[in-house]
Design an enzyme around this catalytic site. Structure first.
Site, short mmCIF file in Angstrom:
data_model
loop_
_atom_site.label_atom_id
_atom_site.label_comp_id
_atom_site.label_asym_id
_atom_site.label_seq_id
_atom_site.Cartn_x
_atom_site.Cartn_y
_atom_site.Cartn_z
N LYS A 89 -12.49 -3.98 5.82
CA LYS A 89 -13.57 -4.94 5.57
C LYS A 89 -14.54 -4.41 4.51
O LYS A 89 -15.01 -5.18 3.65
CB LYS A 89 -14.31 -5.23 6.86
CG LYS A 89 -13.48 -5.99 7.89
CD LYS A 89 -14.22 -6.18 9.20
CE LYS A 89 -13.36 -6.93 10.22
NZ LYS A 89 -14.05 -7.10 11.50
N SER B 73 -14.98 -10.93 15.56
CA SER B 73 -15.93 -10.22 14.70
C SER B 73 -16.77 -11.14 13.83
O SER B 73 -17.62 -10.68 13.09
CB SER B 73 -15.18 -9.22 13.81
OG SER B 73 -14.23 -9.87 13.00
N VAL C 245 0.82 -1.22 0.00
CA VAL C 245 0.00 0.00 0.00
C VAL C 245 0.85 1.27 0.00
O VAL C 245 0.31 2.37 0.01
CB VAL C 245 -0.98 0.02 1.20
CG1 VAL C 245 -1.99 -1.08 1.09
CG2 VAL C 245 -0.22 -0.07 2.53
#
Length: 772
Positions: free
Chosen positions: A720, A677, A356
């Site tokens: 996400k 999660s 990134v």
């Protein structure tokens, strides 16, 4: 058969006819000695095996099976409680059985005397040669005292002489024990004779080496003496200075280098030492290397950063597309730096998936500040000395990577980027992350002390930037010294712009496609590469695919030159990259009971996660597969308990927890998965399976569940949502408590996604379970 108390001997051996002093200190051995001394004064001495030399209370398996019955002649009690005993070997015995009694070791033995038999003329000749050989060995081996040889000349018995030689031969206990256990005298004699000859050859070789070393040392001493005389003669005649060229150079550097007070004292001390040592000495080289390092690291006061905020912003925008919040924070950082002229207290840590642009951001900051850029990779570093350096007592010692970087930079204010700070490990050589605490602490690094240099050095002008894929493995004290800036993955639109503005021009330039022919990529082709050939948070794989296409066009040109323009379109993309790797969406395309799409965060970005649940007739067992971590398994148990508690609310089969076995599986079982999660995803899949109601396949979800059905907030929301966007998911369910974070997420990430906020699991089930 007789029984005797046992004294195990460490690295020692008792043989018949030989008187030997021994020191007894172990409790079991002391008990055996006292028992024997108060009765018949006979005791059994057995050598310990090599692997048991450090055992304080050896077992039977740690001892040899043959030893010597000894008579205790005298004992001397020591002030520390130990006993020194003088014992004489009596006879060789074979141990039949060991046993313990009153805390001491005892043994049942059978006498096993040395079998001499009739002496042949050959044995007689060997025996005479054996005696002469032993005398030669004694003459060479100076470690054997002369007084111990007095009984040797008076010995007449063959076995007594053999045992005397065995006791006084300086070899390993294992070798002695093998000889001691030989039954026949002639074989034992030949064996010890061969050992003596081998030891004599080794002793001769050692003596030869010793003579050579002493000769060499004498030559060095002579050279040193002559050099010292020459110095005095030159000094008296005034021909040259007393100091060597090295010393003159170091003294000149000492005058002209602005060292701090501690370093100056250190340099003066080492130069004085160097002046008193011969250049032939090994210590001279050590001192020379140390002083070279001391003067090679930068000492001049750094110039203030001279940069314009507009140009710094232009550099960041030119080098990086998107990342607006990250670049905005970096500009804040640079503004404070320009105002205060100090970097103190600001350690940035870029955290995000691979590819990134974390490292390239550091390069851009260094370029905008006009500072030297030094990159350190901390991945796999597990030795504290790699950070702080080795002490000079070690051969080949060097400063640590911090001071090596300062020397490489040549300035006191470089930008040092520490990549992969989360990949450091810990072992017996120390904890390198603890060594970094001083480096990255603005209150301490103005006096950083490297073990090799051993003086305080000012690192407060250095800009330190670190990178990591995940924060979970970074120790909290180290994390506390850094300001974390999260860099999420890129959207498809951002990847498209990065490819057109940066990656494609870069690859065309690197492959020298200038003038010979031109290469262009159609926009649909670029989008196809992004969606069908890569599936990542960063752009590293995207760059590899573009490089593959460019390489193949270069090869085609080299094999058969052509001119004009080469265009990459969706039609010829398969020719260069092969069959698309990702043909369908990451998620299932049909609504089914027990199958739910979840969203997960990983160190490599956001990912979609399919959770499957099936029920089978059984006894109420629950099976979890897919390499789930402890936290995810606990989430599954919580979801199962919630389903049992609310079975009537969702029309679940009565007593399903007794009549059905449940199997929960998450595909890609080789990949570890963990985290809370997935709680609402597991609960939804479980209730859907048990009730037979289908789950709307257009939904994906993330959230932690409690036993009472509350949905708790989660982390990594942006990553996400990027994964959901990439997979073409239309509806995403997230905890209501994560609502404030939505305002900070890029609009292109949320484009085409309907976000549903929930507080309880029943809201989730109302949204996704299809009625009927």
């Amino acid at each position: 058969m007789s029984t005797y108390p046992v004294i195990p001997l460490r690295n020692a051996m008792m043989v018949p006819y030989v008187i030997t002093p021994i020191l007894v200190g172990r409790p079991a051995s002391l008990e055996a000695l006292e028992t024997s001394y108060t009765s018949n004064k006979e005791i059994l001495c057995i050598s310990q095996k090599g692997n048991a030399e450090l055992e304080d209370d050896p077992k039977a398996s740690d001892l040899y099976r043959m030893g010597t019955i000894c008579r205790i002649m005298q004992i001397f009690r020591m002030p520390d409680g130990n006993i020194r005993a003088l014992i004489e070997g009596q006879s060789r015995v074979l141990i039949d059985k060991f046993k313990r009694k009153k805390g001491m070791l005892q043994a049942e033995v059978t006498e096993f005397p040395l079998s001499i038999g009739s002496i042949s003329s050959e044995t007689e000749a060997l025996f005479r040669t054996f005696k002469k050989t032993f005398l030669d060995y004694i003459e060479l081996n100076k470690s054997i005292p002369e007084e111990s040889m007095i009984p040797f000349q008076e010995i007449r018995k063959l076995d007594e002489l053999f045992y005397f030689v065995l006791a006084n031969t300086d070899v390993d206990i294992k070798i002695k024990q093998k000889v001691f256990e030989i039954e026949e005298f002639s074989r034992a004699l030949l064996k010890i004779y061969n050992i003596l000859n081998k030891e004599i050859e080794l002793l001769k070789l050692e003596k030869k080496i010793d003579v050579k070393v002493k000769t060499k040392l004498s030559k060095l001493q002579k050279d040193y003496y002559l050099n010292e005389q020459l110095k005095i003669i030159h000094k008296e005649l005034g021909i040259t200075s007393e100091e060597s060229d090295d010393l003159l150079e170091f003294n000149e550097q000492l005058k002209n280098t602005p060292l701090n007070e501690e370093a100056r004292k250190k340099a003066q001390e080492e130069i004085r030492k160097m002046s008193r040592i011969s250049t032939h000495s090994q210590e001279y080289t050590v001192l020379f290397n140390y002083l070279s390092w001391l003067f090679d690291i930068p000492w001049n006061e750094p110039e203030h950063d001279d940069f314009e905020m507009k140009s710094a912003k232009a550099v960041l925008d030119n080098d990086h597309y998107g990342l607006e919040k990250v670049k905005d924070r970096i500009l804040d950082y640079l503004a404070v730096l320009k105002m205060t002229k100090k970097s103190k207290g600001q350690i940035l840590c870029f955290v995000g998936p691979p590819g990134v642009g974390k490292t390239s951001l550091g390069k851009s900051i260094a370029k905008s500040l006009k500072r030297e850029f030094i990159r350190l990779s901390l991945g796999g570093v597990r030795d504290e000395a790699e950070i702080r350096g080795h002490r000079r007592t070690y051969i080949g010692a060097l400063p640590g990577i911090i001071m090596q970087s300062m020397k490489k930079a040549g300035t006191m204010n470089p930008l040092i980027m520490m990549d992969e700070i989360d990949k450091m490990s810990v072992d017996f050589r120390g904890d390198p992350s603890s060594a970094l605490l001083e480096v990255l602490d603005s209150e301490q690094n103005n006096q950083f002390r490297d073990h090799y240099l051993d003086f305080g050095y000012d690192l407060s002008n250095v800009l330190f930037i670190t990178t990591a894929n995940s924060l979970s493995s970074i120790p909290q004290p180290l994390l506390d010294r850094m300001e974390v800036i999260h860099i999420p993955g890129y959207t498809s639109l951002e990847k498209f712009n990065i490819a057109t503005q940066h990656l494609i021009p870069k690859q065309i330039e690197e492959h020298s496609i200038n003038g010979n022919y031109s290469l262009s990529f159609q926009k649909p082709a670029i989008r196809n590469i992004i969606t069908s050939y890569t599936r990542e948070a960063g752009v590293r794989e995207l760059e590899r695919k573009i490089a593959t296409i460019v390489r193949k066009t270069v090869r085609a040109y080299v094999e058969k030159p052509f001119s004009g323009k080469k265009t990459i379109s969706t039609g010829n993309l398969k020719k260069y990259l092969g069959v698309p790797m990702f043909l369908d969406s990451e998620v299932h395309q049909e609504s089914k009971p027990g199958i739910v799409t979840g969203l997960a965060w990983t160190a490599f970005g956001g990912e979609t996660l399919t959770i499957e649940v099936i029920k089978m007739k059984g006894e109420g067992k629950i099976k979890l597969t897919g390499k789930l971590g402890d936290v995810m398994q606990e989430s599954a148990q919580a979801a199962y308990s919630y389903a049992r508690l609310h079975a009537e609310d969702y029309d679940l089969p009565e007593n399903f927890y007794k009549e059905f076995d449940i199997h929960l599986h998450i595909p890609e079982g080789a990949i570890p998965k963990d985290g809370p999660s997935a709680g609402i995803t597991i609960a939804t899949a479980l209730i859907s399976c048990l009730s037979g109601r289908k789950v709307n396949h257009t939904y994906a979800m993330t959230g932690e569940i409690t036993l009472s059905g509350d949905v708790l907030p989660i982390g990594g929301l942006e990553e996400k949502l990027i994964a959901a966007n990439r997979a073409g998911i239309k509806n995403v369910i997230i905890p209501e408590k994560n609502k404030p974070i939505l305002g900070e997420i890029k609009p292109e990430v949320l484009k085409g996604i309907n976000v549903e906020l929930v507080r309880r699991i029943d809201q989730v089930l109302d949204l996704v379970l299809i009625k009927g």
